[in-house]
Structures are given as C-alpha cells and as structure tokens.
Design a protein around this motif. Structure first.
Motif, mmCIF file in Angstrom:
data_model
loop_
_atom_site.group_PDB
_atom_site.id
_atom_site.type_symbol
_atom_site.label_atom_id
_atom_site.label_comp_id
_atom_site.label_asym_id
_atom_site.label_seq_id
_atom_site.Cartn_x
_atom_site.Cartn_y
_atom_site.Cartn_z
ATOM 1 N N LYS A 406 -0.706 2.078 -8.089
ATOM 2 C CA LYS A 406 -2.021 2.721 -8.136
ATOM 3 C C LYS A 406 -2.243 3.688 -6.960
ATOM 4 N N GLY A 407 -1.204 3.902 -6.141
ATOM 5 C CA GLY A 407 -1.332 4.902 -5.091
ATOM 6 C C GLY A 407 -1.294 4.384 -3.667
ATOM 7 N N ASP A 408 -1.206 3.067 -3.481
ATOM 8 C CA ASP A 408 -1.038 2.533 -2.127
ATOM 9 C C ASP A 408 0.466 2.492 -1.865
ATOM 10 N N ALA A 409 1.004 3.582 -1.375
ATOM 11 C CA ALA A 409 2.427 3.885 -1.432
ATOM 12 C C ALA A 409 3.302 2.832 -0.770
ATOM 13 N N LYS A 410 4.530 2.712 -1.277
ATOM 14 C CA LYS A 410 5.529 1.841 -0.653
ATOM 15 C C LYS A 410 5.746 2.212 0.803
ATOM 16 N N TRP A 411 5.476 3.468 1.128
ATOM 17 C CA TRP A 411 5.567 3.995 2.494
ATOM 18 C C TRP A 411 4.874 3.093 3.508
ATOM 19 N N LEU A 412 3.816 2.402 3.078
ATOM 20 C CA LEU A 412 3.008 1.577 3.976
ATOM 21 C C LEU A 412 3.660 0.257 4.328
ATOM 22 N N ASP A 413 4.670 -0.148 3.581
ATOM 23 C CA ASP A 413 5.407 -1.389 3.841
ATOM 24 C C ASP A 413 4.495 -2.610 3.851
ATOM 25 N N HIS A 414 4.019 -2.963 2.675
ATOM 26 C CA HIS A 414 3.140 -4.117 2.519
ATOM 27 C C HIS A 414 3.808 -5.401 3.024
#
Length: 492
Positions: A406-414
């Motif tokens: 939904k747009g909370d990108a993998k870039w953020l590393d959850h």
C-alpha cells in the motif's frame, strides 16, 4: 506573502547543500563516501531486499552493558550511569548536541478561534515563538504551532503534538447576519472603486460576493476511520500542529539559517553540532515549554507524533526529552526506529549522502570509504536504534508501520524496526514496564502479521494494512495510551 514555512530562512543564500556537505567532509578528513543505494529495484545499485544478506553486523550494541563492560541490572544504574552514557554517544556520533547557548523562545498567542472538529466544538490557538536572535539579527526564527483543545472539557486534557504544517484546522466562518454585513460592505467598497458596478448589483440583487463554504464530508483515513484530529478531540484529547520547517529547513543549504544557523551565526557546523532531526526535537521541546503554561493542557500527558522523517524526529524528541509522556512513531526508517546496522533498503550511506543534514557531522564517518582515519562502516557506530528506543523507557512508545503493498516501502525495513523494539524491551522490563510479548530475542523473534498488534505493554508495535501513514493506527494508539497515562514517570 512569506509563508510560515520560510520564517526560518536566512535573508541571503550563502552556500548550496553540496558545498556544505563538502565542507563537513573536509573537516572530518573524508576523501570519499560510499554511494547510497537506489530505491528503484531495477537500478544497478538498487538497495538490498534479500533477508539473507540483511545482517552483515548481526550483533547489536547492548543497551544494558555499560561502557566499562559491566552489566546493568538495576534501574538505579540505568538512570545514573547507562542512560547518560547512551545520550552522550547519540549526541556525539549520531544526532549532534544542542548547544549550551541555545537562545530563549518567547511565545505569544496571536489568534484564538472557536471551531468545530467533526462534531466536537474546540478552541484553536495560533501560537508563535520568537527566538532571541540578538547574537545574529540577520537570522530570524519564528516557531509556529497551533493548539486545539475540546471546548467542553471539564479540566486540562492530554495533548498529542504532531509534526505537521501549523494553521487553523477548521476556521470559524461568518454566517447569517455577519455574512450579510460582509457582503454589504464588500459591494459598497466595489461601487466606490467602480461606480458602474452599482447597476450590476441592482440587476442581480440576490448575488453575494462572499458565500459560506459548502459543507464537505471529511476525507476519511484509508481504513475508513475519521481523520486523526477528529478521533483525538472526540476522545477528549487536544492536539498541536507543530511546524518543524519554522524551526529548521529540511535541506542542507538551510543549515546556515534556522535555529542551527542562528546559533552558529551563519557559519558552518562543527562535527558534533546538531542536525535537523535534533533541531526539530529541540523546537518541539520549546513548544512543550509553552504547553506547560496553558491551563487547557495537561502538561504531564503531552505526547509527540510524526511520520517518515518526522517519525524519526518524534522518536528523537521522546528519547532526549523525558517530559514527553508518550510517542507514536510512524514509518520512521533509518535514523528512527530501524537498525542502522541492517543492510536492507535505506542505508547509513543514504543518511551520510543527500540526507546528511538530518544528522551530526560526525555521522558522515560511517559512510566513509576513504579518509585520513581509514574507512568506517555501519558496524562501527557505537549505538543503534534499539538503544534509541530504550531511551524512551519506561514511557509509552508505539512503533507504527504500514505495508509495502500500500506504499509503506520495503525501503523502510519494517523487520529492522521490529528487531530494535524487541531488544529495547529488556530496558522497559528493567524499569518496571512491559515490552513486546514475543518469544526469543531480536535474532529469532518473529514479526507478527499486519493488523496483529503487540499492544499489551508500554512498548507497542503494530503494522497496519495501509500505506505510508500512521492514520490506521491512531484509534489503537488512543486506546493503548489511555491505559498508561499518568504511570511510569521518570524519577526527578
């Protein structure tokens, strides 16, 4: 007309971000930095998203091991020894120091308006904090925030300070007779300017130059809930819209202006000087100074909230200023809740490159490939985000994310944020609070599926099924924080 967001700008541009960045590299003796990865997965230098390669430095610095190697086993040692050690390292190596000569801020309520937020009547105050610029009159800083509290509250209310553009959320407009008087005066003024308009108005007697704004239903959150501000006031909370750009610009060129430039009198930063994240946190703390004087606010229960870069700033604010009672950290990534040591998505090299101005100058060392001191890697950073979260303990700390779909990108590393929160849990427990209720340590604990929050303790985690926002978690935050308001205050 100059906007509020430009109030922190110096009258003349002095250097570009690239020039300022190079100046800091020269101070540190850095000849070359490693390039940060691309967020485009099709690019040759795309970020790593292979979990098997995500932990090149698998062992985190231990928040409960002192610098001399001794273990921290009591709350007293945490408060008196270990916590100050961590604060010192974060200031020196990561976020920078607030200068001892940080100037005074004088707050003024400029306008008071009675509004409706959803179905709740509120009082909205527009507030400006003028920063003493006697050290450099050419740099003006005016901090801008808007405080909104429910009108019908029987006493002071908890408040959530939100990093966002300040301004009246629902201005109270003239209606009825007031609107008729405005139109009469407006038509008379126009006729005086152009007498031929008198005939036009006589031919169209029912036309009004100024009309009431038609009712529009609110834009619901992605999960169908009312806007965050509606939910807060309906639950008996107040909120503050705090404009970080009025404290410090969100770019490297702005470091010679804003509060950082004012303290430095327009000169370059030194390696341990604060970056924008710490400056925004300082500004929020000055906003809390005002809130402590307002009888409508329960100043012992003021929280801080932000998303993305402002999620980083919210966590930094909470970690350094123990007066903030709770925090909602939305999708913060590197420099926030995500582990700096992780090689997944956003990298330390992202923060030492184009986003360097968020951090202390010294942080650039950890992206250096060639320097007078050799080279450094993320594994050399003496602290990490597990310890930043630990600095919030035992106050209620809610880590929020969405999902990549939904747009909370993998870039953020959850996953990296979850690992940090798991390890920080040990500090919450030491201080008499509850951490995340999971099995195993940060190496082995499994991140729960989205929409299955861990909300049983003062440290909470929830990944919602929305995008790059914390809005779907607001109702959970309000319910969760309500359980802890008034508990676990830091010792005086």
């Amino acid at each position: 007309m100059t906007s509020r967001a430009t109030l922190a700008q110096r009258p003349e541009a002095t250097v570009s971000a690239d020039q300022d960045h190079q100046d800091m590299m020269d101070q540190l003796g850095i000849k070359a930095l490693r390039a940060g990865p691309s967020g485009d997965e099709k690019a040759p230098n795309h970020a790593n998203y292979d979990e098997s390669k995500a932990n090149p430095y698998p062992n985190l610095p231990d928040p409960l091991t002192r610098n001399d190697g001794a273990k921290v086993v009591t709350a007293k040692v945490w408060w008196q020894v270990r916590r100050p050690e961590l604060v010192e390292m974060f200031e020196k190596y990561v976020y920078g120091r607030v200068p001892n000569n940080a100037p005074k801020v004088t707050w003024t309520v400029t306008t008071v308006d009675r509004e409706m937020i959803g179905f709740t009547p509120v009082v909205a105050k527009d507030i400006v904090g003028v920063v003493d610029n006697s050290s450099d009159p050419s740099i003006k800083v005016k901090i801008h925030m808007t405080l909104v509290t429910p009108t019908r509250a029987k006493g002071s209310v908890p408040v959530l300070m939100m990093f966002a553009r300040a301004g009246f959320p629902a201005p109270n407009e003239p209606t009825g007779d007031e609107l008729d008087r405005v139109n009469t005066a407006w038509k008379a003024l126009l006729i005086r300017q152009d007498p031929s308009l008198k005939e036009v108005f006589e031919n169209h007697p029912a036309w009004q130059a100024v009309k009431a704004t038609p009712f529009q239903p609110p834009q619901l959150n992605a999960d169908g809930d009312p806007p965050n501000t509606w939910q807060l006031v309906a639950a008996g909370w107040g909120f503050v819209l705090f404009d970080p750009a009025s404290v410090q610009a969100d770019d490297g060129a702005g470091l010679r202006a804003g509060i950082i430039g004012l303290v430095n009198q327009g000169k370059p930063r030194k390696p341990e000087d604060w970056g924008a994240l710490r400056a925004w946190a300082w500004g929020a703390a000055r906003g809390l100074d005002y809130l402590e004087t307002d009888p409508a606010v329960d100043a012992k229960h003021v929280g801080i909230e932000g998303v993305s870069r402002y999620g980083k700033a919210a966590l930094v604010t909470m970690a350094f200023d123990q007066r903030f009672a709770m925090v909602l950290v939305g999708s913060s990534g590197k420099g926030g809740a995500t582990l700096l040591r992780r090689n997944f998505g956003e990298a330390v090299e992202s923060l030492t490159g184009s986003e360097y101005y968020w951090m202390a100058g010294n942080f650039l060392k950890y992206g250096a490939s060639e320097a007078t001191f050799g080279s450094s890697t993320p594994g050399d950073i003496p602290v990490d985000s597990n310890e930043l979260i630990a600095l919030c303990a035992p106050r209620p700390t809610f880590i929020s994310y969405g999902i990549p779909e939904k747009g909370d990108a993998k870039w953020l590393d959850h996953e990296g944020s979850f690992m940090a929160a798991v390890d920080a849990s040990r500090v919450f427990v030491l201080l008499g609070a509850r951490g995340l209720d999971v099995g195993g340590d940060y190496h082995s604990a499994k991140m729960p599926p989205f929409n299955q929050g861990l909300l049983e303790g003062e440290l909470a985690w929830r990944q919602h099924d929305g995008g790059h926002t914390d809005a779907p978690n607001m109702k959970y935050f309000i319910q969760w924080a309500g359980k802890y308001i008034g508990t676990h205050q830091p010792p005086s």
